[in-house]
Design an enzyme around this catalytic site. Structure first.
Site, PDB file in Angstrom:
ATOM      1  N   TYR A   1     -10.660 -37.174 -52.292  1.00  0.00           N
ATOM      2  CA  TYR A   1     -11.367 -36.925 -51.041  1.00  0.00           C
ATOM      3  C   TYR A   1     -10.588 -35.930 -50.191  1.00  0.00           C
ATOM      4  O   TYR A   1     -11.149 -34.942 -49.693  1.00  0.00           O
ATOM      5  CB  TYR A   1     -11.544 -38.247 -50.290  1.00  0.00           C
ATOM      6  CG  TYR A   1     -12.466 -38.155 -49.097  1.00  0.00           C
ATOM      7  CD1 TYR A   1     -13.840 -38.160 -49.258  1.00  0.00           C
ATOM      8  CD2 TYR A   1     -11.954 -38.095 -47.806  1.00  0.00           C
ATOM      9  CE1 TYR A   1     -14.695 -38.100 -48.166  1.00  0.00           C
ATOM     10  CE2 TYR A   1     -12.790 -38.037 -46.706  1.00  0.00           C
ATOM     11  CZ  TYR A   1     -14.164 -38.045 -46.890  1.00  0.00           C
ATOM     12  OH  TYR A   1     -15.004 -37.975 -45.803  1.00  0.00           O
TER      13      TYR A   1
ATOM     14  N   LYS B   1     -11.977 -32.194 -49.302  1.00  0.00           N
ATOM     15  CA  LYS B   1     -12.297 -31.921 -47.906  1.00  0.00           C
ATOM     16  C   LYS B   1     -11.415 -30.802 -47.341  1.00  0.00           C
ATOM     17  O   LYS B   1     -11.866 -30.005 -46.509  1.00  0.00           O
ATOM     18  CB  LYS B   1     -12.181 -33.192 -47.068  1.00  0.00           C
ATOM     19  CG  LYS B   1     -13.226 -34.244 -47.409  1.00  0.00           C
ATOM     20  CD  LYS B   1     -14.648 -33.715 -47.248  1.00  0.00           C
ATOM     21  CE  LYS B   1     -15.696 -34.777 -47.475  1.00  0.00           C
ATOM     22  NZ  LYS B   1     -17.079 -34.276 -47.245  1.00  0.00           N
TER      23      LYS B   1
END
Length: 277
Positions: free
Chosen positions: A157, A161
């Protein structure tokens, strides 16, 4: 100078990941503005439930954003049905947790393909059409405060991101070079009530530290997370103001980012997390 404000009331919005969490909140708020909504999600049943719940014109398009052909088909369907797009949210995202070397290759590839590839596929499918239309529009790419503040036990993640932050700034510069009327925003949510941590575990096994981390994140989202509808109100207000940086919860980013930046400039190691000493 181009008008940088897309049409909201009565305009057309495309939202990926529209059937839950942040995407659902965005769709609901768009409906209150009288927008025509193209709702994309991999969950076709949840999309139909969304459409039934909204007092708005809603086109539902089941879409796997990791598949560039599927996103091309999404763009085709939107232009065929609505003939225009004013606002595009590249929002779909997933979560995996665990030690970075223990998360399976398949899970890593899935997260890269959705969290980063989904945004890239959205740009490849929609930007040429938006440029050809030659009218004001805005693209909003969803990153996270985690796109500025990396975390252990959720490396896929964090990595994806961070990449969305870089991709979006590059896109912004490219559109400025062209003098295009298409503007860009980077959306960095803090805690928002959603199901992103509902199934974050890799099937290869769950370390107790990962279990503890996920339990803490779920509790934090429940206790401190904004409701998606309240979050969406802040997002649309930032869009009305023409902001590149959409940071609806600055309290979740500003001080930690300042501390991280100062640590980098001072060449200090990253601060310990999760109770380390």
């Amino acid at each position: 100078m181009h008008d940088t404000f897309p049409r909201l009331e009565g305009g057309t919005v495309v939202i990926t990941g529209a059937a839950s969490g942040i995407g659902l909140g965005l769709a609901r708020h768009a409906a209150t503005l009288g927008m025509r909504i193209a709702a994309a999600d991999i969950d076709a049943q949840a999309l139909e439930q969304l459409a039934d719940s909204l007092d708005a014109e809603v086109l539902t398009i089941p879409t796997d954003v990791s598949d560039p052909h599927a996103v091309d088909a999404l763009a085709d369907a939107v232009w065929q049905h609505f003939g225009e797009v004013d606002l595009l949210f590249n929002n779909a995202g997933v979560m995996s947790t665990g030690f970075s070397w223990e998360i399976s290759a398949e899970r890593w590839q899935r997260d890269l393909a959705i969290n980063l590839g989904g945004v890239l596929n959205g740009l490849r499918s929609f930007v040429p059409r938006l440029l050809a239309a030659g009218r004001p529009a805005r693209i909003v790419n969803t990153t996270s405060v985690g796109g500025f503040l990396p975390s252990p036990l959720m490396a896929p993640y964090s990595a994806t991101k961070f990449a969305v932050v870089a991709l979006t700034e590059s896109l912004h510069g490219e559109l400025k070079l062209l003098g295009a009327p298409v503007e860009v925003s980077l959306l960095a949510p803090g805690p928002v009530q959603s199901a992103i941590f509902s199934d974050p575990f890799d099937a290869s096994g769950i370390h107790p530290a990962t279990q503890q981390f996920v339990a803490a994140m779920r509790e934090m989202l429940t206790a401190n997370g904004l409701a998606p509808e309240s979050f969406a109100e802040r997002v649309f207000e930032g869009i009305r103001q023409g902001r590149y940086w959409l940071i609806p919860q600055p309290e979740a980013l500003d001080d930690p980012l300042r501390q991280r930046t100062e640590a980098i400039l001072a060449r200090r190691e990253p601060a310990p997390l999760l109770g380390e000493s």
